[in-house]
Design a protein around this motif. Sequence first.
Motif, PDB file in Angstrom:
ATOM      1  N   LEU A 113       0.867  -1.226  -0.041  1.00  0.00           N
ATOM      2  CA  LEU A 113      -0.009   0.052  -0.272  1.00  0.00           C
ATOM      3  C   LEU A 113       0.883   1.292   0.032  1.00  0.00           C
ATOM      4  N   ILE A 114       1.875   1.192   1.018  1.00  0.00           N
ATOM      5  CA  ILE A 114       2.778   2.546   1.059  1.00  0.00           C
ATOM      6  C   ILE A 114       3.560   2.717  -0.036  1.00  0.00           C
ATOM      7  N   ASP A 115       4.079   1.483  -0.416  1.00  0.00           N
ATOM      8  CA  ASP A 115       5.102   1.579  -1.697  1.00  0.00           C
ATOM      9  C   ASP A 115       4.473   1.990  -3.011  1.00  0.00           C
ATOM     10  N   ASN A 116       3.236   1.576  -3.111  1.00  0.00           N
ATOM     11  CA  ASN A 116       2.677   2.174  -4.379  1.00  0.00           C
ATOM     12  C   ASN A 116       2.415   3.305  -4.387  1.00  0.00           C
ATOM     13  N   ILE A 117       1.731   4.006  -3.132  1.00  0.00           N
ATOM     14  CA  ILE A 117       1.475   5.460  -3.347  1.00  0.00           C
ATOM     15  C   ILE A 117       2.904   6.462  -3.540  1.00  0.00           C
ATOM     16  N   LEU A 118       3.685   5.756  -2.588  1.00  0.00           N
ATOM     17  CA  LEU A 118       5.120   6.497  -2.714  1.00  0.00           C
ATOM     18  C   LEU A 118       5.839   6.380  -3.923  1.00  0.00           C
ATOM     19  N   SER A 119       5.728   5.404  -4.643  1.00  0.00           N
ATOM     20  CA  SER A 119       6.529   5.367  -5.793  1.00  0.00           C
ATOM     21  C   SER A 119       5.715   6.110  -6.741  1.00  0.00           C
ATOM     22  N   ASN A 120       4.407   6.147  -6.857  1.00  0.00           N
ATOM     23  CA  ASN A 120       3.717   6.907  -7.729  1.00  0.00           C
ATOM     24  C   ASN A 120       4.023   8.230  -7.553  1.00  0.00           C
ATOM     25  N   SER A 121       4.052   8.755  -6.235  1.00  0.00           N
ATOM     26  CA  SER A 121       4.575  10.141  -5.929  1.00  0.00           C
ATOM     27  C   SER A 121       5.809  10.478  -6.376  1.00  0.00           C
ATOM     28  N   ILE A 122       6.909   9.744  -6.123  1.00  0.00           N
ATOM     29  CA  ILE A 122       8.148   9.920  -6.900  1.00  0.00           C
ATOM     30  C   ILE A 122       8.116   9.987  -8.485  1.00  0.00           C
ATOM     31  N   LYS A 123       7.443   8.986  -9.118  1.00  0.00           N
ATOM     32  CA  LYS A 123       7.248   8.870 -10.664  1.00  0.00           C
ATOM     33  C   LYS A 123       6.561  10.239 -11.055  1.00  0.00           C
ATOM     34  N   TYR A 124       5.704  10.763 -10.580  1.00  0.00           N
ATOM     35  CA  TYR A 124       4.995  11.548 -11.198  1.00  0.00           C
ATOM     36  C   TYR A 124       5.259  13.125 -10.592  1.00  0.00           C
ATOM     37  N   THR A 125       5.913  13.459  -9.581  1.00  0.00           N
ATOM     38  CA  THR A 125       6.386  14.523  -9.153  1.00  0.00           C
ATOM     39  C   THR A 125       7.391  15.076 -10.252  1.00  0.00           C
ATOM     40  N   LYS A 126       7.363  16.726 -10.040  1.00  0.00           N
ATOM     41  CA  LYS A 126       8.582  17.210 -10.863  1.00  0.00           C
ATOM     42  C   LYS A 126       9.951  17.093 -10.027  1.00  0.00           C
ATOM     43  N   LYS A 127      10.746  17.376 -10.861  1.00  0.00           N
ATOM     44  CA  LYS A 127      12.274  17.322 -10.579  1.00  0.00           C
ATOM     45  C   LYS A 127      12.276  18.391  -9.354  1.00  0.00           C
ATOM     46  N   SER A 128      13.334  18.079  -8.117  1.00  0.00           N
ATOM     47  CA  SER A 128      13.673  19.041  -7.457  1.00  0.00           C
ATOM     48  C   SER A 128      12.666  19.537  -6.624  1.00  0.00           C
ATOM     49  N   THR A 129      11.615  18.712  -6.256  1.00  0.00           N
ATOM     50  CA  THR A 129      10.297  19.064  -5.447  1.00  0.00           C
ATOM     51  C   THR A 129      10.452  18.482  -4.076  1.00  0.00           C
ATOM     52  N   THR A 130       9.183  18.700  -3.503  1.00  0.00           N
ATOM     53  CA  THR A 130       9.125  17.929  -2.135  1.00  0.00           C
ATOM     54  C   THR A 130       8.074  16.984  -2.016  1.00  0.00           C
ATOM     55  N   ILE A 131       8.068  15.914  -1.427  1.00  0.00           N
ATOM     56  CA  ILE A 131       7.333  14.890  -1.075  1.00  0.00           C
ATOM     57  C   ILE A 131       6.876  14.970   0.241  1.00  0.00           C
ATOM     58  N   THR A 132       5.660  15.440   0.670  1.00  0.00           N
ATOM     59  CA  THR A 132       5.338  15.510   2.059  1.00  0.00           C
ATOM     60  C   THR A 132       4.634  14.507   2.629  1.00  0.00           C
ATOM     61  N   VAL A 133       5.171  13.944   3.528  1.00  0.00           N
ATOM     62  CA  VAL A 133       4.562  12.455   4.210  1.00  0.00           C
ATOM     63  C   VAL A 133       3.909  12.946   5.544  1.00  0.00           C
ATOM     64  N   ASN A 134       2.685  12.681   5.791  1.00  0.00           N
ATOM     65  CA  ASN A 134       1.997  13.058   7.134  1.00  0.00           C
ATOM     66  C   ASN A 134       1.380  11.754   7.604  1.00  0.00           C
ATOM     67  N   LEU A 135       1.655  11.602   8.900  1.00  0.00           N
ATOM     68  CA  LEU A 135       1.106  10.348   9.544  1.00  0.00           C
ATOM     69  C   LEU A 135       0.508  11.028  10.885  1.00  0.00           C
ATOM     70  N   THR A 136      -0.929  10.645  11.131  1.00  0.00           N
ATOM     71  CA  THR A 136      -1.363  10.752  12.457  1.00  0.00           C
ATOM     72  C   THR A 136      -2.161   9.366  12.768  1.00  0.00           C
ATOM     73  N   SER A 137      -2.779   9.248  13.707  1.00  0.00           N
ATOM     74  CA  SER A 137      -3.553   8.183  14.324  1.00  0.00           C
ATOM     75  C   SER A 137      -4.755   7.653  13.486  1.00  0.00           C
ATOM     76  N   SER A 138      -5.037   8.420  12.672  1.00  0.00           N
ATOM     77  CA  SER A 138      -6.059   7.803  11.605  1.00  0.00           C
ATOM     78  C   SER A 138      -5.900   8.284  10.269  1.00  0.00           C
ATOM     79  N   THR A 139      -4.881   8.827   9.955  1.00  0.00           N
ATOM     80  CA  THR A 139      -4.849   9.282   8.323  1.00  0.00           C
ATOM     81  C   THR A 139      -3.076   9.137   8.038  1.00  0.00           C
TER      82      THR A 139
END
Lengths: 108, 382
Positions: free
Chosen positions: B290-316
């Motif tokens: 689940l995590i790998d697919n979302i993360l790899s998609n984010s990396i694949k489709y984001t533009k170069k030299s940008t930031t990927i924000t990852v937030n984890l709370t107790s329910s999201t």
Amino acid sequence: MVKIVLVLIFWLTMLNADSFEKNCLECHTNKFQLSMFMKKYTLKFSSEKNIKKALFKYLKNPSYKKSVLPFGYLNKFGIKNETILDDDELKDMVDIYYDKFNVKSRIY
Amino acid sequence: MYKSEKKTIFNVLAIYLSSTLLLIATLFTSYYFYQQEQLIHNEKEILKTHSLELEDELLTLHQDSTENYKYPRFKNFKSAIYDVDKELIFSTLHEDVKSLDTEFFINNDKSYYILPIKPYYLGAAYMVIEKDTTPVDFLSDLIAIAIVVVLITIFTSLFLVKLVLKPLRENLHLLDNFIKDTTHELNTPITTILANIETLDTKNCDEKSLRKFQRIKIASLNISNLYQDLVYLLLNHKASFKNEDLNISNILNERVQYFTIMANAKKLAFDLNIQDDVVFYADKNKYERLIDNILSNSIKYTKKSTTITVNLTSSTLSMTDEGKGMTQNEIDSIYEKYRRFDNIQGGFGIGYSIIKSIADEYKIKIIIDSEINKGTKVTLKW
């Protein structure tokens, strides 16, 4: 009081019957003939109201045109004379004639 | 059966069945009204014949010179006569009619026919004929036939749809088989490559060789990731099944670490806001998919030299990229298997299909917010 009213009704009925005898049956002695006239009127005018209206009109002012009888009959006997009765009396006579000879009451 | 196939079958069936049912309904309704008309016509004809019989009898009676008139009575019908003022003269009917204005009507299983006559024999201006209505029960037969026709139509439609979709199914099976075979053949080389990369000593490598080595490592990770997805799909989501309390904070940190080499290649930065010790009851392999697919998609489709924000709370859990974004139509069809929006990027288009399947299994809600040229935020909510 009740006795008086009953006697009065009986007396009036008898009086009317007598008037019908005097005013109509004196000439129209043959009841079959009267019955036949009523059938002719019924065949042409159907309802009580229409029959009485047509009879009254004819008796008040008889004419060949208004008569319901066949031509041969009229040719032989002619039409009756104009009535000498006043409107109320004539109306009473028509009512009695209808009551006595109407077709509807003879169907069973 | 694929979702798109189901949808196509449903749509074709809906159109075919609704149009056919409409046609059947029109035909049967027309037939029903035609039969009704026929019934009324037949009843009228019978009643008309009876009315002539009565008229003859009335004529004869009127010409009789008897003192009283015996009203004619018939075995198969009843009658009444009314004068010109619609007053009853005589009746043998079961019940009086309320109006003489309707020529024909049916009431309490009796048919009535009203006919004006002239001359007025016995004073009758209207004759009313009454007879028992001929019982014709064709409605139940009609319904039975309609049900049979509808069933035949449904089966025919299903058969036709399956026949039409057969080539499509065959192609999809071919694709499945191809992936299955490919996956099987990939197993050994991937394991070998990854095992050897881990053991390679890079200390003595110059910078140029190190860069080449990093590229090989990223490519191997990509293949490994794809391999894991394919295994998940091919084993019908049952690659492993051991639900337990997972520390997803740790897992998320590990997976981000795992993808760091790929992220570095695009000069991406991670903005991590991970709450400690968040626990979720699931199978570890599936949650990693689940995590790998979302993360790899984010990396694949984001533009170069940008930031990927990852937030984890107790329910999201949310991951936001700064890529080219998606339209609403693309978001709506993102979960379809083999659906790809960008042919430049590699992959089979199975990532979101897997995400959806795992999320559904653990009752996780997926929310995708995307804006063209700004980026996409994928949120998992449980």
